[in-house]
Design a protein around this motif. Structure first.
Motif, PDB file in Angstrom:
ATOM      1  N   MET A 107      45.702  34.048  42.815  1.00  0.00           N
ATOM      2  CA  MET A 107      44.508  33.848  41.990  1.00  0.00           C
ATOM      3  C   MET A 107      43.775  32.555  42.339  1.00  0.00           C
ATOM      4  O   MET A 107      42.913  32.106  41.595  1.00  0.00           O
ATOM      5  CB  MET A 107      44.873  33.870  40.491  1.00  0.00           C
ATOM      6  CG  MET A 107      45.045  35.271  39.936  1.00  0.00           C
ATOM      7  SD  MET A 107      43.477  36.149  39.743  1.00  0.00           S
ATOM      8  CE  MET A 107      43.884  37.768  40.389  1.00  0.00           C
TER       9      MET A 107
ATOM     10  N   CYS B 149      40.470  31.984  39.840  1.00  0.00           N
ATOM     11  CA  CYS B 149      40.178  32.804  38.670  1.00  0.00           C
ATOM     12  C   CYS B 149      40.411  31.934  37.444  1.00  0.00           C
ATOM     13  O   CYS B 149      41.352  31.142  37.405  1.00  0.00           O
ATOM     14  CB  CYS B 149      41.114  34.007  38.659  1.00  0.00           C
ATOM     15  SG  CYS B 149      41.177  34.889  37.091  1.00  0.00           S
TER      16      CYS B 149
ATOM     17  N   CYS C   5      45.380  35.238  33.505  1.00  0.00           N
ATOM     18  CA  CYS C   5      45.756  36.638  33.745  1.00  0.00           C
ATOM     19  C   CYS C   5      47.203  36.805  34.200  1.00  0.00           C
ATOM     20  O   CYS C   5      47.609  37.904  34.568  1.00  0.00           O
ATOM     21  CB  CYS C   5      44.814  37.227  34.793  1.00  0.00           C
ATOM     22  SG  CYS C   5      44.855  36.318  36.358  1.00  0.00           S
TER      23      CYS C   5
ATOM     24  N   VAL D 232      40.467  33.373  34.264  1.00  0.00           N
ATOM     25  CA  VAL D 232      41.054  34.176  33.178  1.00  0.00           C
ATOM     26  C   VAL D 232      42.564  33.953  33.223  1.00  0.00           C
ATOM     27  O   VAL D 232      43.164  34.102  34.282  1.00  0.00           O
ATOM     28  CB  VAL D 232      40.741  35.679  33.366  1.00  0.00           C
ATOM     29  CG1 VAL D 232      41.451  36.514  32.326  1.00  0.00           C
ATOM     30  CG2 VAL D 232      39.247  35.912  33.312  1.00  0.00           C
TER      31      VAL D 232
ATOM     32  N   ALA E  45      38.415  41.076  33.545  1.00  0.00           N
ATOM     33  CA  ALA E  45      39.725  41.080  34.208  1.00  0.00           C
ATOM     34  C   ALA E  45      40.008  39.722  34.855  1.00  0.00           C
ATOM     35  O   ALA E  45      41.062  39.122  34.660  1.00  0.00           O
ATOM     36  CB  ALA E  45      39.776  42.179  35.250  1.00  0.00           C
ATOM     37  N   HIS E  46      39.073  39.257  35.672  1.00  0.00           N
ATOM     38  CA  HIS E  46      39.240  38.006  36.422  1.00  0.00           C
ATOM     39  C   HIS E  46      37.869  37.368  36.578  1.00  0.00           C
ATOM     40  O   HIS E  46      36.847  37.992  36.285  1.00  0.00           O
ATOM     41  CB  HIS E  46      39.831  38.281  37.811  1.00  0.00           C
ATOM     42  CG  HIS E  46      41.119  39.048  37.758  1.00  0.00           C
ATOM     43  ND1 HIS E  46      42.323  38.460  37.462  1.00  0.00           N
ATOM     44  CD2 HIS E  46      41.375  40.372  37.911  1.00  0.00           C
ATOM     45  CE1 HIS E  46      43.273  39.379  37.461  1.00  0.00           C
ATOM     46  NE2 HIS E  46      42.727  40.553  37.719  1.00  0.00           N
TER      47      HIS E  46
ATOM     48  N   MET F  76      48.480  32.405  38.881  1.00  0.00           N
ATOM     49  CA  MET F  76      47.325  31.563  38.537  1.00  0.00           C
ATOM     50  C   MET F  76      47.389  30.214  39.241  1.00  0.00           C
ATOM     51  O   MET F  76      46.401  29.489  39.314  1.00  0.00           O
ATOM     52  CB  MET F  76      47.251  31.351  37.018  1.00  0.00           C
ATOM     53  CG  MET F  76      46.629  32.509  36.273  1.00  0.00           C
ATOM     54  SD  MET F  76      44.897  32.774  36.747  1.00  0.00           S
ATOM     55  CE  MET F  76      44.087  31.509  35.766  1.00  0.00           C
TER      56      MET F  76
END
Ligand code: CU
Length: 221
Positions: free
Chosen positions: A213, A191, A195, A193, A137-138, A207
């Motif tokens: 994030m 993070c 996402c 990912v 997920a992250h 992000m």
């Protein structure tokens, strides 16, 4: 310069300065609060966060986010926290989001934690193969300390938590790991990912925004 001209220049300059101060002030005041974790000398600090698939309120209700739990037990919409220097930091992350295969398998590897390991729901792991199961997920990644921990996804078909703050009544994974805080300074984390649903390559919006994030670890002496 005639006196009237000088007056106009002065007024314009003052307006520009006032505008700049107001702009800086509004930006500073919109920064997420910092959660201070303290400990007696020789004792660890316990940092607790959660990751959720959509914040569920406000102007960015669809954005993915991290949240931080204060030592008093309140969930705050912030990703900035303060820890003492040269102290063991025990991190617990309640992960409420679904996952996906990673574009970069490198961030599926646990790195930079004590023992280069983390635990997922109590079981030690060193890598997550994101092409199997629920994917990742992250991540919790702090490049300046070489730390990277992938957070395993929840089953996307489950009834996932729709809004912040999530409680453990919703499907979740518990990821734990530890590291030693370095000397005083500000250490960014994020993070890795992509996402951010609805943004180019998943890398915009949350992000790129502190409090969602991305965050900071402030280490104090
Ligand atoms: Cu993420």
């Amino acid at each position: 310069m005639p006196r009237v001209g000088r007056l106009i220049v002065t007024v314009v300059l003052l307006a520009a300065v006032a505008g700049g101060v107001a702009f800086a002030g509004s930006n500073l005041s919109s920064q997420p609060v910092s959660v201070a974790y303290t400990a007696k000398p020789g004792e660890p600090v316990n940092v607790t966060m959660q990751t959720l698939g959509s914040y569920g309120q406000g102007i960015h209700s669809t954005w993915v986010s991290y949240m931080t739990r204060s030592p008093a037990g309140r969930w705050l919409h912030t990703t900035t926290w303060q820890v003492p220097a040269h102290t063991r930091v025990n991190v617990t992350i309640y992960q409420y989001d679904s996952g996906s295969p990673l574009r970069n398998q490198q961030v599926g590897i646990v790195q930079g934690t004590i023992g280069d390991v983390a635990t997922l729901n109590g079981k030690v792991f060193t890598v997550i193969n994101s092409n199997a199961g629920n994917g990742v997920a992250h991540t919790f990644s702090m490049p300046s300390l070489g730390i990277n921990v992938p957070l395993y996804g929840n089953n996307p078909n489950a009834n996932l938590c729709p809004a912040a703050p999530c409680t453990t009544a919703w499907p979740h994974n518990v990821v734990k790991f530890s590291f030693m805080s370095p000397g005083p300074g500000t250490y960014p984390w994020q993070c890795f990912v992509p996402c951010a649903l609805g943004f180019l390559y998943g890398n915009g919006g949350p992000m790129q925004t502190v409090g969602w994030m991305d965050g900071f670890m402030d280490v104090v002496s």
